[in-house]
Design a protein around this motif. Structure first.
Motif, PDB file in Angstrom:
ATOM      1  N   VAL A 269      -5.146   6.075  -2.035  1.00 53.42           N
ATOM      2  CA  VAL A 269      -4.062   5.102  -1.895  1.00 53.42           C
ATOM      3  C   VAL A 269      -4.219   4.036  -2.976  1.00 53.42           C
TER       4      VAL A 269
ATOM      5  N   TRP B 232       2.549   7.652   5.632  1.00 53.12           N
ATOM      6  CA  TRP B 232       1.624   6.604   5.213  1.00 53.12           C
ATOM      7  C   TRP B 232       0.429   6.538   6.150  1.00 53.12           C
ATOM      8  N   THR B 233       0.656   6.604   7.434  1.00 52.88           N
ATOM      9  CA  THR B 233      -0.438   6.522   8.408  1.00 52.88           C
ATOM     10  C   THR B 233      -1.354   7.736   8.326  1.00 52.88           C
TER      11      THR B 233
ATOM     12  N   SER C 206      -2.388  -0.128  -4.150  1.00 53.04           N
ATOM     13  CA  SER C 206      -1.512  -1.230  -3.773  1.00 53.04           C
ATOM     14  C   SER C 206      -1.199  -2.046  -5.008  1.00 53.04           C
TER      15      SER C 206
ATOM     16  N   ASP D  64       6.610   5.391   7.351  1.00 51.54           N
ATOM     17  CA  ASP D  64       5.505   5.134   8.272  1.00 51.54           C
ATOM     18  C   ASP D  64       6.017   5.129   9.702  1.00 51.54           C
TER      19      ASP D  64
ATOM     20  N   TRP E 111      -1.819   9.818   5.911  1.00 49.90           N
ATOM     21  CA  TRP E 111      -2.492   9.860   4.613  1.00 49.90           C
ATOM     22  C   TRP E 111      -3.710   8.943   4.629  1.00 49.90           C
ATOM     23  N   GLN E 112      -3.530   7.718   5.138  1.00 47.16           N
ATOM     24  CA  GLN E 112      -4.644   6.770   5.217  1.00 47.16           C
ATOM     25  C   GLN E 112      -5.727   7.265   6.173  1.00 47.16           C
ATOM     26  N   GLN E 113      -5.320   7.768   7.326  1.00 39.73           N
ATOM     27  CA  GLN E 113      -6.282   8.239   8.316  1.00 39.73           C
ATOM     28  C   GLN E 113      -7.115   9.395   7.788  1.00 39.73           C
TER      29      GLN E 113
ATOM     30  N   GLY F  94       0.826  -1.198   0.000  1.00 46.66           N
ATOM     31  CA  GLY F  94       0.000   0.000   0.000  1.00 46.66           C
ATOM     32  C   GLY F  94       0.857   1.244   0.000  1.00 46.66           C
TER      33      GLY F  94
END
Length: 166
Positions: free
Chosen positions: A161, A151-152, A163, A122, A154-156, A87
């Motif tokens: 995203v 990375w964290t 993969s 991350d 951005w996802q939160q 990811g």
């Protein structure tokens, strides 16, 4: 016994007085120094990500998001290729810090030196993105910044995203 109590009473007021006097002397000496030590500062992980000249290299999520949606910057993932495949930020390039010497040209050959680059890894204490951004700056990419815990965060934030193999 009363002599012992008197000693304890004397020590009970002398210790705090010595601590206060020591602090006052330390503050006075610091105030007189030409290169004063800051008493209040930003000691966050992001603030510690600086260049040799002290310039902060972190980029706020909001600014990175703006670069992403306006296509005004390139995102480079400093994590391992395995993590990248699992990811990544949509459209990010892979340049694992451990393989930077062998993969640098392939990852950057089509970029101008003025390109805005956002490196990320991350974890708040991950130094890979900082090391990569410093490396890129040394290579001439002076607009390299670090998205701390990229990375964290951005996802939160629910940002795009992807993969799989690039």
């Amino acid at each position: 016994m009363s002599e012992s109590n008197a000693s304890w009473k004397q020590a009970a007021w002398q210790v705090p007085v010595l601590v206060v006097l020591s602090a006052a002397v330390a503050l006075a000496i610091n105030a007189l120094r030409a290169d004063r030590l800051p008493l209040i500062g930003d000691f966050s992980v992001a603030a510690r990500m600086t260049t040799a000249t002290g310039e902060r290299m972190d980029i706020p999520l909001e600014e990175a998001e703006k670069l992403f949606f306006t296509h005004a910057g390139v995102f480079i993932d400093a994590r391992s290729l395995d993590d990248y495949v699992k990811g990544r930020i949509q459209g990010a390039r892979s340049l694992p810090w451990q393989e930077v010497d062998s993969n640098f040209i392939g990852a950057t050959q089509d970029l101008d030196l003025e390109t805005r680059i956002v490196t990320y890894c991350d974890g708040e204490t991950c130094e890979l993105s900082h090391d990569l951004a410093l490396f890129l700056r040394d290579a001439g990419f002076t607009n390299s910044r670090v998205l701390v815990n990229g990375w964290t965060v951005w996802q939160q934030a629910g940002l795009p995203v992807e993969s799989g193999e690039p």
